[in-house]
Design an enzyme around this catalytic site. Structure first.
Site, mmCIF file in Angstrom:
data_model
loop_
_atom_site.group_PDB
_atom_site.id
_atom_site.type_symbol
_atom_site.label_atom_id
_atom_site.label_comp_id
_atom_site.label_asym_id
_atom_site.label_seq_id
_atom_site.Cartn_x
_atom_site.Cartn_y
_atom_site.Cartn_z
ATOM 1 N N ASP A 223 0.803 -1.266 0.111
ATOM 2 C CA ASP A 223 -0.029 -0.022 -0.024
ATOM 3 C C ASP A 223 0.797 1.254 0.049
ATOM 4 O O ASP A 223 1.626 1.512 1.061
ATOM 5 C CB ASP A 223 -0.881 -0.077 1.144
ATOM 6 C CG ASP A 223 -1.375 1.137 1.810
ATOM 7 O OD1 ASP A 223 -1.338 2.013 0.813
ATOM 8 O OD2 ASP A 223 -2.097 1.540 2.946
ATOM 9 N N GLU B 284 -3.437 4.365 -2.544
ATOM 10 C CA GLU B 284 -4.069 4.010 -1.187
ATOM 11 C C GLU B 284 -5.486 4.158 -1.030
ATOM 12 O O GLU B 284 -6.125 3.128 -0.596
ATOM 13 C CB GLU B 284 -3.234 4.782 -0.145
ATOM 14 C CG GLU B 284 -3.697 4.418 1.160
ATOM 15 C CD GLU B 284 -2.781 5.007 2.505
ATOM 16 O OE1 GLU B 284 -2.359 6.050 2.458
ATOM 17 O OE2 GLU B 284 -2.582 4.014 3.478
ATOM 18 N N GLU B 285 -5.993 5.101 -1.290
ATOM 19 C CA GLU B 285 -7.463 5.369 -1.092
ATOM 20 C C GLU B 285 -8.234 4.533 -1.937
ATOM 21 O O GLU B 285 -9.162 3.966 -1.477
ATOM 22 C CB GLU B 285 -7.844 6.916 -1.569
ATOM 23 C CG GLU B 285 -7.331 7.941 -0.560
ATOM 24 C CD GLU B 285 -5.763 8.631 -1.146
ATOM 25 O OE1 GLU B 285 -5.173 7.855 -2.145
ATOM 26 O OE2 GLU B 285 -5.284 9.409 -0.467
HETATM 27 N N1 AR6 Z 1 -0.851 -1.107 -9.075
HETATM 28 C C1 AR6 Z 1 0.278 -0.855 -9.241
HETATM 29 N N2 AR6 Z 1 0.868 0.575 -9.401
HETATM 30 C C2 AR6 Z 1 0.007 1.574 -8.998
HETATM 31 C C3 AR6 Z 1 -1.090 1.345 -8.675
HETATM 32 C C4 AR6 Z 1 -1.835 -0.167 -8.640
HETATM 33 N N3 AR6 Z 1 -2.894 -0.464 -8.401
HETATM 34 N N4 AR6 Z 1 -1.971 2.265 -8.551
HETATM 35 C C5 AR6 Z 1 -0.909 3.336 -8.850
HETATM 36 N N5 AR6 Z 1 0.073 2.936 -9.117
HETATM 37 P P1 AR6 Z 1 0.083 7.331 -5.467
HETATM 38 P P2 AR6 Z 1 2.689 7.883 -3.623
HETATM 39 C C6 AR6 Z 1 1.506 3.577 -9.405
HETATM 40 O O1 AR6 Z 1 0.340 8.433 -5.984
HETATM 41 O O2 AR6 Z 1 3.198 8.662 -4.680
HETATM 42 C C7 AR6 Z 1 -2.357 8.851 -1.058
HETATM 43 O O3 AR6 Z 1 -2.823 10.002 -0.843
HETATM 44 C C8 AR6 Z 1 1.074 4.705 -10.470
HETATM 45 O O4 AR6 Z 1 2.008 5.022 -11.445
HETATM 46 O O5 AR6 Z 1 -0.849 6.626 -4.972
HETATM 47 O O6 AR6 Z 1 3.314 6.960 -2.755
HETATM 48 C C9 AR6 Z 1 -1.629 8.319 0.200
HETATM 49 O O7 AR6 Z 1 -2.484 8.242 1.039
HETATM 50 C C10 AR6 Z 1 1.196 5.816 -9.301
HETATM 51 O O8 AR6 Z 1 1.632 7.128 -9.973
HETATM 52 O O9 AR6 Z 1 1.569 6.835 -4.374
HETATM 53 C C11 AR6 Z 1 -0.260 9.213 0.508
HETATM 54 O O10 AR6 Z 1 -0.760 10.376 1.060
HETATM 55 C C12 AR6 Z 1 2.229 5.460 -8.525
HETATM 56 O O11 AR6 Z 1 1.947 3.939 -8.376
HETATM 57 C C13 AR6 Z 1 0.107 9.527 -1.043
HETATM 58 O O12 AR6 Z 1 -1.086 9.339 -1.892
HETATM 59 C C14 AR6 Z 1 2.064 6.002 -7.262
HETATM 60 O O13 AR6 Z 1 1.062 5.982 -6.576
HETATM 61 C C15 AR6 Z 1 1.231 8.580 -1.460
HETATM 62 O O14 AR6 Z 1 1.555 8.975 -2.662
#
Ligand code: AR6
Length: 514
Positions: free
Chosen positions: A291, A309-310
């Protein structure tokens, strides 16, 4: 530029190890000082199902302050008479539960009766708009609200034992039944939790995520609509038929004695599968699924956030209950959730997210009746400026965080399904984060299935880099030292230095010729 497919030391998806292939015997379900079990273990262990464990309410800073606690009071009416809060809540919810249909106005009136301070602050327009849109027809939502009220009212009989807080610096676990979770979430839906609405540094729970659902009900947007559809579907399912399993939430903390020195880690590269198509939750089924978390577990799930995550929390709503008891994660901490059920399917991401209907759960359960789904929440650093990540303090922080999440706790653990951790909302560099995760997986001795989310160039680059690191028998310590040089080069140049190119130039067998 698109990289060409070259030789690869990567493996196929089918070669990744999943939970059913792991040979771990759980033994009897038992509680301990650090493992609170909210179901009666005696009854559970003789196969008579999960029934609530008896216990007593505890009203102090080590436990969740429950809505039905006799210590929770409020002043009501013109006379400002002091009453036990649950009396007010249960009166409101009982009258709602007796209706065949309830309107959003009915809900709002009830909720405000025991949250009078928020009368002019809370808005229910998003929920109203959804009801007006009449999804599924046939008065679906007005008929469902009374059932959720009925479920929330069962709190005193379903959760008798005090629920501990999973506090910072204290590794501990909580196991509870899916029905208990549903009841706790029904209470979150009706915003019954005391002391959980205030925000700001002086608030009692300022270090905990929010849990009352109020923020989901206001500020209509198409995102809210889709999120609410998924949440309402969850309540529809759990009120129609009680789910039967258990779920465990574990807070893990990396101690200094566990491991700390990346400069003297002689592990070699782990097994790797890279795919540009597929998602962690689908193709990674049965692996430890990452996650991409916020340190406030669940991030913006109860607001308008709708990224990885959401989405995970919206399709597996049982995860939301972690917000009730999980204090903000520290740098060397993670939360592992075993057994949560996926209720919804979805498509899209962010603004294009759509609820796509019920999910049919096909996973088996383990000896503790937990679905064979394991999710680890690890929060990457949020970089306001991309350049902040190219320093070894931050690199080490991310290595420790990933290692804390990846480290196994049983003799035989599944591989890990991950991807662009920290590289969307949190602005991380995809190549650097991929190398960090490879190093952490190497130290944890587990394979990685890496989903690049349609980034074909990252897929090719990661495959080639892994191939080079494997053929060169590169160790984690060598990579760590290389990252020091890389950060220095990155800082000196001011423009983006491609990490995979940097590795190729430094580790390639013919580098003397370059
Ligand atoms: N499977 C594989 N890759 C994925 C998937 C999936 N289901 N969904 C997204 N990606 P992000 P962060 C890829 O932005 O930067 C939330 O608010 C996709 O390339 O969700 O760690 C949390 O609560 C996407 O751009 O993660 C935190 O506050 C990338 O994963 C914050 O966002 C990153 O996804 C975390 O942000």
């Amino acid at each position: 530029k698109k990289r060409e497919d070259g030789p690869s030391s990567c493996c196929l998806l089918k070669d990744m190890k999943r939970i059913p292939q792991c040979d771990n015997k759980l033994g009897r379900l038992e509680f301990s000082k650090t493992h609170t079990v909210l179901v009666d273990v005696g009854i559970f262990n003789v196969g008579a199902g999960p029934l609530p464990q008896e216990g007593r309410d505890v009203w102090n800073s080590d436990f969740v302050k429950m809505p039905n606690s006799q210590s929770s009071h409020m002043k009501t009416g013109f006379t400002m008479q002091t009453k036990v809060r649950w009396e007010v809540i249960s009166k409101q919810l009982s009258s709602l539960s007796k209706k065949t249909t309830a309107s959003v106005n009915d809900l709002e009136e009830a909720i405000i009766k025991y949250n009078p301070k928020y009368k002019s602050q809370w808005s229910f327009d998003a929920l109203s708009s959804l009801v007006k849109a009449n999804p599924k027809g046939d008065n679906y939502l007005p008929k469902l609200f009374p059932k959720i009220a009925e479920l929330a009212l069962r709190l005193p009989e379903l959760v008798m034992k005090a629920v501990p807080l999973l506090k910072r610096g204290h590794p501990a676990a909580i196991t509870l039944s899916q029905t208990q979770i549903a009841c706790l979430l029904a209470n979150a839906f009706f915003c019954t939790y005391p002391h959980r609405n205030a925000s700001g540094p002086k608030a009692e729970y300022h270090n905990y995520p929010s849990i009352n659902f109020t923020s989901l009900f206001g500020n209509w947007s198409s995102r809210k609509k889709q999120k609410l559809r998924a949440i309402m579907h969850y309540f529809q399912e759990v009120t129609a038929k009680e789910p039967t399993g258990l779920v465990t939430f574990e807070r893990h903390c990396l101690r200094d004695t566990d491991f700390s020195n990346w400069r003297s880690c002689n592990k070699k590269m782990p097994k790797l599968h890279v795919a540009s198509l597929g998602t962690i939750e689908n193709e990674g089924k049965g692996m430890l699924q990452v996650d991409f978390a916020s340190s406030w577990i669940g991030g913006g799930v109860l607001g308008s956030g709708l990224v990885q995550e959401e989405i995970l929390f919206i399709i597996n709503p049982e995860l939301i209950v972690s917000r009730l008891f999980t204090e903000k994660l520290g740098d060397k901490e993670c939360l592992i959730v075993t057994g949560s059920q996926q209720f919804s399917n979805y498509s899209g991401f962010g603004d294009t997210f759509q609820w796509e209907g019920p999910h049919e759960e096909r996973l088996n359960r383990d000896e503790w009746a937990r679905l064979q789904r394991q999710i680890v929440a690890i929060d990457a650093l949020h970089f306001k400026h991309r350049s902040e990540q190219f320093n070894m303090i931050n690199v080490t922080r991310e290595l420790n965080k990933a290692y804390c999440g990846f480290k196994g706790h049983r003799p035989d653990e599944p591989d890990i399904a991950t991807g662009n951790w920290g590289c969307g909302a949190f602005n991380g560099d995809k190549q650097l984060k991929a190398v960090i995760q490879l190093m952490a997986a190497a130290q944890a001795k587990r394979g990685l299935a890496f989903f690049t989310f349609e980034d074909e160039s990252l897929k090719q680059g990661l495959q080639q880099t892994h191939h080079l690191l494997v053929t060169e028998r590169t160790t984690v310590e060598k990579l760590f030292i290389l990252l020091e040089d890389y950060c220095a080069a990155q800082q000196a140049s001011g423009v983006r230095v491609d990490l995979f190119d940097f590795i190729r130039i430094n580790f390639s067998p013919c580098r003397s010729l370059l």
